[in-house]
Design an enzyme around this catalytic site. Structure first.
Site, short mmCIF file in Angstrom:
data_model
loop_
_atom_site.label_atom_id
_atom_site.label_comp_id
_atom_site.label_asym_id
_atom_site.label_seq_id
_atom_site.Cartn_x
_atom_site.Cartn_y
_atom_site.Cartn_z
CG HIS A 17 -1.88 -1.05 1.21
ND1 HIS A 17 -2.03 -1.96 2.52
CD2 HIS A 17 -2.79 -1.46 0.34
CE1 HIS A 17 -2.86 -2.96 2.44
NE2 HIS A 17 -3.35 -2.62 1.10
CE LYS A 41 -12.61 -7.20 2.11
NZ LYS A 41 -11.52 -6.56 1.62
NE ARG A 90 -1.77 -8.53 -4.11
CZ ARG A 90 -2.11 -9.43 -3.27
NH1 ARG A 90 -1.64 -10.02 -2.81
NH2 ARG A 90 -3.77 -9.58 -3.33
CB SER A 127 -4.24 -6.64 4.21
OG SER A 127 -3.65 -5.37 3.82
#
Length: 150
Positions: A17, A41, A90, A127
């Site tokens: 990040h 979440k 990614r 994360s």
């Protein structure tokens, strides 16, 4: 002024990040880190803790603002008058997902999305993985920006 939002859960804020924010500041006047509230979440850190951590980390950088939001990302972007959304990707899977969302955001609100490819040495960091390491009391210092206080 070119203002972008960088939306995410940031649970926790990783060196990946940090890389996206640092690189976005090379072509944006301001970046608003938007911490999305997603009740679906299971987060490790409460929203206020994430907000405080990131605000404290960037306290000396006037071109970065950190806020929370609980609406559609495009509504948040419009609220803060951002013309762009910045996202890091990614993998090909990330690209396909982000492309679809970017197309919808452009159609609904005319907001452009800028995708920044993750630096190769950071592609393994997420994360999710960092949260798992935290849950087993592992040292995560190699995966978060130096100076970020958990």
């Amino acid at each position: 002024m070119n203002r972008a939002i960088f939306p995410g859960t940031f649970d926790p804020f990783t060196i990946g990040h940090y890389s996206v924010v640092r690189r976005a500041l090379t072509f944006m006047d301001e970046v608003v880190i938007g911490i999305g509230i997603n009740e679906n979440k299971n987060t490790y850190f409460p929203i206020q803790k994430r907000l405080d951590m990131i605000q404290k980390f960037y306290k000396a950088e006037p071109r970065i603002k950190v806020m929370t939001y609980d609406c559609l990302t495009i509504d948040f972007a419009q609220k803060v008058e951002a013309k762009f959304i910045v996202r890091g990707i990614r993998t090909v899977k990330d690209f396909e997902y982000e492309e679809t969302i970017a197309d919808i955001n452009r159609k609904l609100a005319g907001i452009e999305t800028i995708l920044l490819f993750t630096e190769p040495e950071l592609t393994c960091i997420s994360s999710t993985i960092v949260r798992e390491l935290l849950s087993y009391d592992k040292d995560i210092s190699a995966f978060i920006p130096e100076g970020l206080e958990l």
